[in-house]
Design a protein around this motif. Structure first.
Motif, PDB file in Angstrom:
ATOM      1  N   VAL A 163      -9.525   7.969  -3.312  1.00  0.00           N
ATOM      2  CA  VAL A 163      -8.499   7.896  -4.492  1.00  0.00           C
ATOM      3  C   VAL A 163      -9.290   8.881  -5.648  1.00  0.00           C
ATOM      4  CG1 VAL A 163      -7.328   5.820  -4.069  1.00  0.00           C
ATOM      5  CG2 VAL A 163      -9.122   5.681  -5.528  1.00  0.00           C
ATOM      6  N   ASP A 164      -8.210   9.470  -6.183  1.00  0.00           N
ATOM      7  CA  ASP A 164      -8.845  10.105  -7.585  1.00  0.00           C
ATOM      8  C   ASP A 164      -9.286   9.243  -8.548  1.00  0.00           C
ATOM      9  OD1 ASP A 164      -8.251  12.739  -6.278  1.00  0.00           O
ATOM     10  OD2 ASP A 164      -5.968  12.497  -6.975  1.00  0.00           O
ATOM     11  N   ASP A 165      -8.619   8.170  -8.929  1.00  0.00           N
ATOM     12  CA  ASP A 165      -8.958   7.188  -9.958  1.00  0.00           C
ATOM     13  C   ASP A 165      -9.032   5.861  -9.486  1.00  0.00           C
ATOM     14  OD1 ASP A 165      -8.905   5.797 -12.390  1.00  0.00           O
ATOM     15  OD2 ASP A 165      -7.682   7.147 -13.495  1.00  0.00           O
ATOM     16  N   ILE A 166     -10.199   5.494  -9.156  1.00  0.00           N
ATOM     17  CA  ILE A 166     -10.301   4.123  -8.644  1.00  0.00           C
ATOM     18  C   ILE A 166      -9.856   2.962  -9.624  1.00  0.00           C
ATOM     19  CG2 ILE A 166     -12.514   3.600  -9.225  1.00  0.00           C
ATOM     20  CD1 ILE A 166     -12.987   2.359  -6.427  1.00  0.00           C
ATOM     21  N   GLN A 167     -10.045   2.997 -10.926  1.00  0.00           N
ATOM     22  CA  GLN A 167      -9.721   1.980 -11.903  1.00  0.00           C
ATOM     23  C   GLN A 167      -8.224   1.915 -12.005  1.00  0.00           C
ATOM     24  OE1 GLN A 167     -11.617  -0.077 -13.679  1.00  0.00           O
ATOM     25  NE2 GLN A 167      -9.746  -1.123 -13.267  1.00  0.00           N
ATOM     26  N   LYS A 168      -7.436   2.946 -11.890  1.00  0.00           N
ATOM     27  CA  LYS A 168      -6.094   3.064 -11.917  1.00  0.00           C
ATOM     28  C   LYS A 168      -5.541   2.521 -10.554  1.00  0.00           C
ATOM     29  CE  LYS A 168      -1.804   6.087 -12.390  1.00  0.00           C
ATOM     30  NZ  LYS A 168      -1.084   5.101 -11.702  1.00  0.00           N
ATOM     31  N   THR A 169      -5.922   2.980  -9.440  1.00  0.00           N
ATOM     32  CA  THR A 169      -5.576   2.446  -8.110  1.00  0.00           C
ATOM     33  C   THR A 169      -5.736   1.061  -8.078  1.00  0.00           C
ATOM     34  OG1 THR A 169      -5.908   4.649  -7.257  1.00  0.00           O
ATOM     35  CG2 THR A 169      -5.805   2.659  -5.536  1.00  0.00           C
ATOM     36  N   VAL A 170      -6.968   0.379  -8.378  1.00  0.00           N
ATOM     37  CA  VAL A 170      -7.228  -0.916  -8.456  1.00  0.00           C
ATOM     38  C   VAL A 170      -6.178  -1.714  -9.226  1.00  0.00           C
ATOM     39  CG1 VAL A 170      -8.700  -2.820  -9.052  1.00  0.00           C
ATOM     40  CG2 VAL A 170      -9.746  -0.879  -7.956  1.00  0.00           C
ATOM     41  N   LEU A 175       0.914  -1.116  -0.048  1.00  0.00           N
ATOM     42  CA  LEU A 175       0.107  -0.098   0.019  1.00  0.00           C
ATOM     43  C   LEU A 175       0.950   1.194   0.176  1.00  0.00           C
ATOM     44  CD1 LEU A 175      -2.953  -0.905   2.393  1.00  0.00           C
ATOM     45  CD2 LEU A 175      -2.625  -1.585   0.251  1.00  0.00           C
ATOM     46  N   GLY A 176       2.319   1.300   0.297  1.00  0.00           N
ATOM     47  CA  GLY A 176       3.035   2.129   0.383  1.00  0.00           C
ATOM     48  C   GLY A 176       2.795   3.416   1.255  1.00  0.00           C
ATOM     49  N   ILE A 192     -16.197   1.921  -5.554  1.00  0.00           N
ATOM     50  CA  ILE A 192     -15.688   1.490  -4.197  1.00  0.00           C
ATOM     51  C   ILE A 192     -15.275  -0.045  -4.543  1.00  0.00           C
ATOM     52  CG2 ILE A 192     -17.765   0.672  -2.925  1.00  0.00           C
ATOM     53  CD1 ILE A 192     -16.293   1.599  -0.219  1.00  0.00           C
ATOM     54  N   ALA A 193     -14.221  -0.250  -3.857  1.00  0.00           N
ATOM     55  CA  ALA A 193     -13.481  -1.725  -3.967  1.00  0.00           C
ATOM     56  C   ALA A 193     -12.823  -2.209  -2.744  1.00  0.00           C
ATOM     57  CB  ALA A 193     -12.311  -1.723  -5.325  1.00  0.00           C
ATOM     58  N   TRP A 194     -13.382  -3.497  -2.431  1.00  0.00           N
ATOM     59  CA  TRP A 194     -12.820  -3.757  -0.937  1.00  0.00           C
ATOM     60  C   TRP A 194     -11.754  -4.763  -1.224  1.00  0.00           C
ATOM     61  CZ3 TRP A 194     -18.003  -3.328  -2.433  1.00  0.00           C
ATOM     62  CH2 TRP A 194     -18.598  -2.207  -1.776  1.00  0.00           C
ATOM     63  N   PHE A 195     -11.004  -4.882  -0.188  1.00  0.00           N
ATOM     64  CA  PHE A 195      -9.800  -5.855  -0.202  1.00  0.00           C
ATOM     65  C   PHE A 195      -9.400  -6.030   1.400  1.00  0.00           C
ATOM     66  CE2 PHE A 195      -7.910  -1.547  -0.550  1.00  0.00           C
ATOM     67  CZ  PHE A 195      -6.830  -1.685   0.267  1.00  0.00           C
ATOM     68  N   LYS A 244       0.708  -5.239  -7.575  1.00  0.00           N
ATOM     69  CA  LYS A 244       1.401  -5.501  -6.418  1.00  0.00           C
ATOM     70  C   LYS A 244       0.894  -6.668  -5.658  1.00  0.00           C
ATOM     71  CE  LYS A 244       3.077  -0.857  -5.465  1.00  0.00           C
ATOM     72  NZ  LYS A 244       3.729  -0.148  -4.511  1.00  0.00           N
ATOM     73  N   GLY A 245      -0.111  -7.607  -5.913  1.00  0.00           N
ATOM     74  CA  GLY A 245      -0.484  -8.530  -5.392  1.00  0.00           C
ATOM     75  C   GLY A 245      -1.714  -8.577  -4.263  1.00  0.00           C
ATOM     76  N   VAL A 246      -2.314  -7.329  -4.623  1.00  0.00           N
ATOM     77  CA  VAL A 246      -3.763  -7.177  -3.733  1.00  0.00           C
ATOM     78  C   VAL A 246      -4.789  -7.870  -4.593  1.00  0.00           C
ATOM     79  CG1 VAL A 246      -5.159  -5.498  -2.853  1.00  0.00           C
ATOM     80  CG2 VAL A 246      -2.883  -4.924  -2.508  1.00  0.00           C
ATOM     81  N   GLN A 247      -5.646  -8.763  -3.711  1.00  0.00           N
ATOM     82  CA  GLN A 247      -6.642  -9.161  -4.355  1.00  0.00           C
ATOM     83  C   GLN A 247      -8.024  -8.334  -3.762  1.00  0.00           C
ATOM     84  OE1 GLN A 247      -6.302 -13.481  -3.264  1.00  0.00           O
ATOM     85  NE2 GLN A 247      -4.969 -13.886  -4.831  1.00  0.00           N
ATOM     86  N   PHE A 248      -8.662  -8.052  -4.738  1.00  0.00           N
ATOM     87  CA  PHE A 248     -10.117  -7.488  -4.386  1.00  0.00           C
ATOM     88  C   PHE A 248     -10.998  -8.498  -4.242  1.00  0.00           C
ATOM     89  CE2 PHE A 248      -7.434  -4.003  -5.842  1.00  0.00           C
ATOM     90  CZ  PHE A 248      -7.681  -2.833  -4.932  1.00  0.00           C
ATOM     91  N   GLU A 249     -11.910  -8.081  -3.414  1.00  0.00           N
ATOM     92  CA  GLU A 249     -13.123  -9.173  -3.048  1.00  0.00           C
ATOM     93  C   GLU A 249     -14.126  -8.815  -4.073  1.00  0.00           C
ATOM     94  OE1 GLU A 249     -13.331 -10.833   0.077  1.00  0.00           O
ATOM     95  OE2 GLU A 249     -11.189 -10.337  -0.359  1.00  0.00           O
ATOM     96  N   GLN A 250     -14.792  -9.916  -4.310  1.00  0.00           N
ATOM     97  CA  GLN A 250     -15.959 -10.074  -5.364  1.00  0.00           C
ATOM     98  C   GLN A 250     -17.265 -10.226  -4.602  1.00  0.00           C
ATOM     99  OE1 GLN A 250     -15.640  -9.773  -8.946  1.00  0.00           O
ATOM    100  NE2 GLN A 250     -13.780  -9.319  -8.265  1.00  0.00           N
ATOM    101  N   TYR A 251     -18.099  -9.692  -4.885  1.00  0.00           N
ATOM    102  CA  TYR A 251     -19.403  -9.562  -3.973  1.00  0.00           C
ATOM    103  C   TYR A 251     -20.652  -9.653  -5.192  1.00  0.00           C
ATOM    104  CZ  TYR A 251     -16.955  -7.998   0.109  1.00  0.00           C
ATOM    105  OH  TYR A 251     -16.119  -7.994   1.244  1.00  0.00           O
TER     106      TYR A 251
END
Length: 128
Positions: free
Chosen positions: A69-76, A27-28, A108-111, A82-89
């Motif tokens: 975040v300013d740009d959710i698609q870019k952030t996701v 996450l930096g 919004i995207a959850w992880f 970097k290996g972060v897995q986002f939840e699927q609902y």
């Protein structure tokens, strides 16, 4: 009475070493270990919170930390790389193939962190 108190929040984890690596490397964030054996996350705007060890830790069943975040698609995309897995609902909060909820309200995207606590990135909304 508490209006001048610089309040902060905290949550537990079962492995602080794994959490430190996740929050720093993936996450930096600025993560520091303090003299009490807890992690301090130093966030933008001077905010901070603590992660404390708990051997019988139970992950939160709700979002404990949101990152605007300013740009959710870019952030996701960047976090996925970097290996972060986002939840699927499914259902009322159905997410797309990237894990982004686009069903009304803010995007919004959850992880999860290594302790299973739920975090999110949320598209900032701008009004003119």
């Amino acid at each position: 009475m508490l209006n001048n108190s610089k309040a902060f929040s905290g949550f537990s984890a079962n492995n602080l070493d794994e959490c430190k690596k996740f929050y720093e490397k993936k996450l930096g964030l600025d993560v520091r270990s303090n003299e009490m054996g807890v992690l301090e996350l130093h966030l933008a705007g001077g905010n901070h919170l603590i992660i404390y060890p708990k051997s019988n830790h139970q992950p939160a069943t709700f979002t404990i930390l949101n990152f605007p975040v300013d740009d959710i698609q870019k952030t996701v995309n960047d976090l996925t790389a970097k290996g972060v897995q986002f939840e699927q609902y499914d259902g009322d909060i159905k997410t797309d193939e990237n894990g982004i909820f686009r069903g009304g309200g803010p995007l919004i995207a959850w992880f999860k962190d290594p302790a299973g606590n739920i975090l999110s990135v949320i598209q900032q909304q701008y009004t003119n």
